[in-house]
Scaffold this motif. Structure first.
Motif, PDB file in Angstrom:
ATOM      1  N   ARG A 111      16.433  17.539  -0.212  1.00  0.00           N
ATOM      2  CA  ARG A 111      17.704  16.807  -0.253  1.00  0.00           C
ATOM      3  C   ARG A 111      18.084  16.255   1.117  1.00  0.00           C
ATOM      4  N   LEU A 112      17.451  16.750   2.180  1.00  0.00           N
ATOM      5  CA  LEU A 112      17.800  16.355   3.534  1.00  0.00           C
ATOM      6  C   LEU A 112      16.931  15.216   4.066  1.00  0.00           C
ATOM      7  N   ASP A 124       7.076  15.267   9.443  1.00  0.00           N
ATOM      8  CA  ASP A 124       7.120  16.227   8.336  1.00  0.00           C
ATOM      9  C   ASP A 124       8.191  17.296   8.543  1.00  0.00           C
ATOM     10  N   LEU A 125       9.397  16.838   8.837  1.00  0.00           N
ATOM     11  CA  LEU A 125      10.482  17.801   9.064  1.00  0.00           C
ATOM     12  C   LEU A 125      11.010  18.401   7.772  1.00  0.00           C
ATOM     13  N   PHE A 126      10.951  17.632   6.665  1.00  0.00           N
ATOM     14  CA  PHE A 126      11.530  18.100   5.407  1.00  0.00           C
ATOM     15  C   PHE A 126      10.560  17.869   4.263  1.00  0.00           C
ATOM     16  N   GLY A 127      10.683  18.704   3.236  1.00  0.00           N
ATOM     17  CA  GLY A 127       9.817  18.615   2.073  1.00  0.00           C
ATOM     18  C   GLY A 127       8.814  19.763   2.048  1.00  0.00           C
ATOM     19  N   ARG A 128       7.999  19.795   1.008  1.00  0.00           N
ATOM     20  CA  ARG A 128       7.024  20.874   0.857  1.00  0.00           C
ATOM     21  C   ARG A 128       6.038  20.876   2.027  1.00  0.00           C
ATOM     22  N   GLY A 143      24.281  26.681   6.313  1.00  0.00           N
ATOM     23  CA  GLY A 143      23.213  27.075   7.224  1.00  0.00           C
ATOM     24  C   GLY A 143      22.081  26.060   7.233  1.00  0.00           C
ATOM     25  N   GLU A 144      21.706  25.579   6.046  1.00  0.00           N
ATOM     26  CA  GLU A 144      20.639  24.582   5.955  1.00  0.00           C
ATOM     27  C   GLU A 144      21.045  23.286   6.650  1.00  0.00           C
TER      28      GLU A 144
END
Length: 598
Positions: A111-112, A124-128, A143-144
């Motif tokens: 979502r970020l 590749d900061l976010f995601g799987r 927190g996220e």
């Protein structure tokens, strides 16, 4: 000193043992309730059919059943907590064993994601399989969000150095990390922090607080009139009171609903939030910042945890409005108005504090995430920030590794970007490691600017602004070619050079979407302009014509390369960065190896 793998394994074994114990207690409580039910049926049979026992004996199995039901609920809660703890330490072991991608728990940060961010997608900061998934032990949205802000924006040097100290303090606090994660896991689906802050900071809906007393008096009068009507069969006092209440309720009901609607379905989440605040209020911190923030929680007339618990009770009252026991009495008791005034009164007294409470929890969760990463990678040092000027290097990483690549497969390289030699032009064949080098430098810069340890033997740098162009594709929706998309991103990065911090730029296969002549001219002009603005960076290319820029621009740019080898009909790469221009290309070899006749 705690050994991460051994400590997690020991704690996992203890939580598994507790989970098994709770499973046994669950079965015993279930069988006990069944036995109490059978006993009650037997006593009822003997008392009602055979008249052998008094019906009062039924009270004993009913009492036993109720007691066992309460104990059973507690056992189920303890079992759920033990199971969450088991998952928590299994996820920790997965991170330690480099098998965390997709299984390490929490949110991978989908979502970020922001495709327009100046480096987040490239690194590749976010995601799987992302840096966020590796780092985050946060279980609440606040927190996220705070951790994501640190990764995407960086921080001032003073804040970074203070954060490093906070992470070092929190690193050994495994009990705190576990309790925050387990409570946050339960809280995630039960609380909307943004909606709660918006409600708390909205001015009270109901007018004239003294009308709350009038509402209470009318409710008391209605209750008294109803009792009088039941006792004397005289109903006119109740009719008079209801006649007064109806217009009063019609005027204020919509405002009362506006006051309570945002709190519906929030009671359990607020109770968990209160428990988290109570846990943080009880924690003793050494660092001045955390101690000050924790003191702020306790410094008011009542602690934050108590205020939130009171709001949770109000939320439970609000949720009870729709129950079959309360709905018939909503008018005579003016129940909706009562809870509306209670909510408004709480908002008037404590609403201004809600944002700071949520921010504090978010900051602690984000810090605990970095502390967990630091605990799990004790060999990774905190970066050293140096002041600008003179011969100070802008970026000096010794034996840099990529944190998302398993340690067993990671090849480390050292990078020095200084004032005199500020750009590395890296040539090399396909798959030789050029893009991975850019991501390694970029992601370690992100870690450094967030206050986290770096995957390196040592990292020294000045505070930097970071911009990358590693991945670009064409866009049918926006009618953009790949080249146009690339130069738009390069312009976005270029604009960062006008900021206060020196720019670190990372460009992969620079201007690959145009012809060799324009690529050569455009790359030279771009690099000259960036160097003139005090920027530093790394550029990769497989077009050897670009390596001639070094001779035209001078010592500010130096050539480096990755090598490849063909052994026994297979390509081999050692992924080691070497000085100079690459001597050969592997494109034709790769085509031949897969059977193309070239």
């Amino acid at each position: 000193m705690l050994v991460p793998h051994a400590e997690y394994s020991a704690r996992l074994a203890a939580r598994l043992q507790k989970s098994a114990s709770m499973d046994r207690a669950h079965l015993r409580a279930g069988y006990g309730k069944l036995a109490a039910l059978v006993l009650a049926i037997g006593i009822a049979w003997l008392s009602l059919r055979d008249r052998l026992l008094s019906p009062y004996w039924l009270l004993a199995p009913v009492a036993i059943f109720v007691l066992l039901a309460v104990l059973h609920e507690q056992v189920l809660g303890a079992r759920a907590g033990a199971e969450r703890a088991v998952a928590f330490y299994r996820h920790g072991l997965a991170r330690l064993e480099d098998r965390w991608a997709g299984v390490a728990g929490g949110d991978a940060g989908e979502r970020l994601r922001d495709p327009k961010h100046v480096y987040a997608e490239d690194l590749d900061l976010f995601g799987r399989g992302s840096l966020f998934e590796l780092l985050s032990t946060a279980r609440t949205p606040m927190g996220e969000n705070r951790l994501a802000d640190w990764l995407c924006s960086g921080s001032a040097t003073g804040d970074i150095l203070e954060r490093q100290g906070l992470v070092a303090e929190l690193r050994p606090k495994l009990d705190l990390r576990e309790e925050l994660a387990l409570a946050g896991e339960a809280l995630r689906a039960r609380l909307d922090p943004a909606g709660l802050v918006a409600w708390a900071e909205t001015p009270p809906e109901l007018p004239l607080p003294f009308l709350r007393a009038v509402t209470g008096l009318l409710a008391i009068a209605a209750a008294g009139a109803a009792l009088y009507a039941l006792w004397s069969f005289v109903a006119w006092p109740l009719v008079v009171v209801l006649g007064l209440e109806i217009p009063f309720r019609l005027v204020l009901k919509q405002r009362a609903l506006a006051a309570v609607t945002a709190l519906e379905s929030s009671a359990e989440g607020l109770e968990l939030f209160s428990a988290l605040m109570k846990r943080l209020e009880a924690e003793s911190f050494a660092s001045p910042r955390l101690r000050r923030l924790a003191d702020d929680l306790r410094r008011e007339i009542r602690p934050a945890s108590r205020s939130l618990r009171q709001l949770a009770r109000i939320a439970y009252w609000i949720e009870a409005r729709d129950s079959f026991m309360i709905r018939p009495f909503d008018l005579p008791l003016l129940y909706t108005l009562q809870v509306g005034y209670a909510a408004d009164n709480w908002r008037r007294r404590w609403g201004r504090r809600m944002r700071s409470w949520i921010d504090f929890l978010g900051e602690v969760e984000a810090l605990v995430s970095l502390a967990a990463y630091s605990f799990e990678h004790p060999e990774d040092p905190f970066p050293e920030f140096v002041s600008e000027g003179g011969q100070t290097p802008l970026f000096h990483g010794e034996e840099l590794g990529h944190p998302l690549i398993p340690a067993s497969r990671s090849v480390r390289n050292s990078i020095l970007l200084g004032r005199e030699s500020s750009v590395l032009l890296v040539s090399g064949s396909n798959m030789s490691g050029k893009s991975t080098l850019l991501r390694t430098v970029g992601i370690n810069t992100v870690l450094a600017m967030a206050g986290a340890p770096a995957r390196a033997k040592r990292l020294r740098l000045v505070p930097l602004a970071l911009g990358t162009r590693i991945r670009t594709t064409d866009s049918l929706q926006e009618s953009r070619s790949g080249f146009y998309t690339e130069i738009l991103r390069i312009r976005q990065v270029f604009d960062l050079a006008a900021g206060n911090a020196p720019l670190l730029f990372l460009f992969d296969e620079l201007l690959e979407g145009t012809n060799s002549k324009d690529r050569r001219i455009g790359a030279e002009g771009l690099l000259r302009a960036l160097i003139a603005r005090g920027a530093a960076g790394i550029v990769t290319t497989h077009d050897l014509a670009l390596t001639e820029i070094v001779g035209a621009v001078g010592p500010a740019i130096s050539n480096w390369h990755f090598q490849d080898y063909v052994e026994n009909g297979r390509m081999r790469f050692d992924y080691k960065l070497r000085e100079g221009v690459v001597a050969r290309s592997n494109a034709l070899e790769l085509m031949r190896l897969i059977g193309l006749q070239v």
